[in-house]
Motif scaffolding. Structure first.
Motif, mmCIF file in Angstrom:
data_model
loop_
_atom_site.group_PDB
_atom_site.id
_atom_site.type_symbol
_atom_site.label_atom_id
_atom_site.label_comp_id
_atom_site.label_asym_id
_atom_site.label_seq_id
_atom_site.Cartn_x
_atom_site.Cartn_y
_atom_site.Cartn_z
ATOM 1 N N THR A 1 5.004 -81.302 -29.333
ATOM 2 C CA THR A 1 3.971 -81.038 -28.344
ATOM 3 C C THR A 1 2.999 -79.988 -28.861
ATOM 4 O OG1 THR A 1 5.487 -81.567 -26.544
ATOM 5 C CG2 THR A 1 3.568 -80.230 -25.988
ATOM 6 N N GLY B 1 -2.880 -82.064 -31.579
ATOM 7 C CA GLY B 1 -4.007 -82.640 -30.860
ATOM 8 C C GLY B 1 -4.592 -83.915 -31.414
ATOM 9 N N ARG C 1 -5.511 -87.587 -32.149
ATOM 10 C CA ARG C 1 -5.269 -88.692 -31.214
ATOM 11 C C ARG C 1 -4.395 -89.800 -31.792
ATOM 12 N NH1 ARG C 1 -10.017 -92.751 -29.813
ATOM 13 N NH2 ARG C 1 -10.536 -93.588 -31.858
ATOM 14 N N ILE D 1 -8.178 -94.542 -26.069
ATOM 15 C CA ILE D 1 -7.174 -93.553 -26.476
ATOM 16 C C ILE D 1 -6.766 -93.674 -27.946
ATOM 17 C CG2 ILE D 1 -6.294 -93.488 -24.126
ATOM 18 C CD1 ILE D 1 -3.814 -95.001 -25.080
ATOM 19 N N ARG E 1 -1.829 -94.361 -30.009
ATOM 20 C CA ARG E 1 -1.196 -94.119 -28.714
ATOM 21 C C ARG E 1 -1.116 -95.414 -27.904
ATOM 22 N NH1 ARG E 1 -4.276 -88.333 -27.528
ATOM 23 N NH2 ARG E 1 -2.794 -87.039 -28.694
ATOM 24 N N GLN F 1 -2.425 -87.406 -14.882
ATOM 25 C CA GLN F 1 -2.774 -86.280 -15.742
ATOM 26 C C GLN F 1 -2.672 -86.649 -17.215
ATOM 27 O OE1 GLN F 1 -4.052 -83.203 -14.657
ATOM 28 N NE2 GLN F 1 -4.558 -83.212 -16.854
ATOM 29 N N GLN F 2 -1.608 -87.359 -17.594
ATOM 30 C CA GLN F 2 -1.473 -87.792 -18.981
ATOM 31 C C GLN F 2 -2.596 -88.745 -19.359
ATOM 32 O OE1 GLN F 2 1.401 -87.141 -21.550
ATOM 33 N NE2 GLN F 2 -0.636 -87.454 -22.405
ATOM 34 N N LEU G 1 -5.565 -88.775 -18.102
ATOM 35 C CA LEU G 1 -6.780 -87.969 -18.238
ATOM 36 C C LEU G 1 -6.789 -87.215 -19.564
ATOM 37 C CD1 LEU G 1 -9.386 -86.888 -16.862
ATOM 38 C CD2 LEU G 1 -7.990 -85.008 -15.967
ATOM 39 N N ASP G 2 -5.646 -86.633 -19.924
ATOM 40 C CA ASP G 2 -5.556 -85.885 -21.179
ATOM 41 C C ASP G 2 -5.854 -86.775 -22.378
ATOM 42 O OD1 ASP G 2 -4.835 -83.661 -19.713
ATOM 43 O OD2 ASP G 2 -2.697 -83.814 -20.149
ATOM 44 N N TRP G 3 -5.420 -88.030 -22.316
ATOM 45 C CA TRP G 3 -5.634 -88.952 -23.431
ATOM 46 C C TRP G 3 -7.004 -89.625 -23.389
ATOM 47 C CZ3 TRP G 3 -0.512 -92.164 -24.428
ATOM 48 C CH2 TRP G 3 0.436 -91.320 -25.030
ATOM 49 N N GLY G 4 -7.685 -89.576 -22.236
ATOM 50 C CA GLY G 4 -8.979 -90.241 -22.113
ATOM 51 C C GLY G 4 -8.910 -91.646 -21.573
ATOM 52 N N ASP H 1 -11.198 -90.987 -16.585
ATOM 53 C CA ASP H 1 -12.238 -89.965 -16.758
ATOM 54 C C ASP H 1 -12.186 -88.864 -15.708
ATOM 55 O OD1 ASP H 1 -13.681 -91.376 -18.949
ATOM 56 O OD2 ASP H 1 -13.962 -92.881 -17.386
#
Length: 354
Positions: A89, A92, A94, A323, A327, A341-342, A344-347, A350
């Protein structure tokens, strides 16, 4: 399945990774996954790294990088060339699926590949092949791969088990999609709440007709797509699987009669509002949209590989473009569920909005 593990130097030295050991008796896939230990970077020369990148780009198997610590930026070209990487973790890049317990995450992926090696391999091939293509051509490639897998043993076993349950075809839909026009805005609501808006024939055809209206009517500047009931869309209607007359017809319907191409064409105008379960087509089609809003209760999952298939509503095109193919492949193969949330974090979405 016990996945073979190699070093970066081993990868650089192999002419074709997996080329000599992919198949076992009876042409069964015996070695679909090789793990590349990225902790072996110390002492690797620039030449070795360049060769490792070349070998990874031409691999016959799925190559999964693993690391137990921070990844040096010098490895970025290799991370790009691998099919995915699992690392702690906080990483960053992708191409990396971050995990608190890397060994456990690798085991989950390995187990999933072992259950459906053909679908996993085809999924990896498709996301690589589709990456540089425009959406229309990429959707065609996806559908050809999907059609291939429909003739395979993995999907055959799943379908046989499904039919053994004796479930009938779903009842006819009265108004599978609702339309509401307010000024320059067209609202399209998926309306089979009793089936969690499963993407069956009736709903698909009604959605396509609504989107075609938006293509033809230049006065429509904004399109909102949402779903009635507890979920936006629970994915393809499983009770309809295997009922197309032939593979050629199914391919043409997926590519020329599906909603993904149209949402891609209209992307700048489209906002999709997700909530509840968004499974298979329930995220594959929205991922083409220009803007995706997720409610806090949104749960996203792509389960097709476990059925012996790959995403077939455009997901191997739309999801990777949001993403990354790395991923995306992880989600396809494992069927892992991610929350708003996950996503959103990955895109993948939006915005999160109540």
């Amino acid at each position: 399945m016990h996945a073979r593990r190699i070093s970066i130097a081993d990868l650089a030295a192999e002419p074709v990774v997996g080329g000599g050991g992919l198949f076992g008796d009876g042409a069964a896939v015996s070695l679909p996954l090789v793990l590349v230990d990225l902790d072996t970077a110390d002492g690797v020369t620039d030449g070795d790294l360049t060769r490792a990148v070349d070998r990874a780009s031409a691999s016959d198997v799925i190559l999964m990088g693993t690391a137990t610590g921070p990844l040096d930026d010098a490895l970025n070209p290799l991370l790009e060339a691998l099919d995915l990487t699992c690392a702690p973790t906080g990483t960053g890049h992708r191409s990396v699926v971050a995990a608190d317990d890397v060994d456990a995450a690798v085991a989950v992926f390995t187990d999933a590949v072992s259950r459906c090696p053909q679908a996993s391999l085809v999924g990896a091939q498709i996301v690589r092949a589709a990456e540089p293509l425009d959406p229309v051509a990429a959707i065609d490639v996806e559908s050809l791969g999907y059609s291939t897998l429909q003739g395979g043993d993995e999907f055959g076993r799943w379908l046989e088990e499904r039919r053994a349950k004796g479930r009938p075809l779903p009842p006819p839909a009265v108004d599978p999609v609702l339309l509401d026009r307010q000024g320059d805005t067209l609202r399209i609501t998926l309306n089979r709440p009793e089936r969690r808006n499963a993407y069956g024939t009736a709903l698909r055809d009604a959605l396509v007709e609504a989107l075609r209206l938006a293509v033809l009517d230049d006065s429509i500047d904004r399109i909102i797509i949402d779903g009635a009931g507890s979920s936006f869309c629970a994915g393809g209607d499983l009770d309809e699987f295997g009922h197309m007359p032939d593979a050629s017809t199914a391919h043409l319907i997926r590519t020329r009669g599906g909603a993904g191409r149209l949402v891609s064409t209209l992307a700048d105008k489209v906002e999709v509002r997700l909530h509840g379960h968004c499974v298979g087509a329930g995220i594959e089609i929205p991922a083409f949209a220009g803007h995706i809003v997720a409610a806090p209760d949104t749960r996203i999952r792509l389960p097709e590989v476990a059925m012996g298939l790959i995403p077939g509503a455009g997901g191997t095109v739309s999801v990777p473009r949001r993403i990354g193919r790395w991923r995306a492949l992880y989600l396809f193969v494992t069927g892992a569920e991610i929350d708003a949330q996950q996503a959103l974090d990955w895109g993948l979405v939006d915005e999160i909005r109540e």
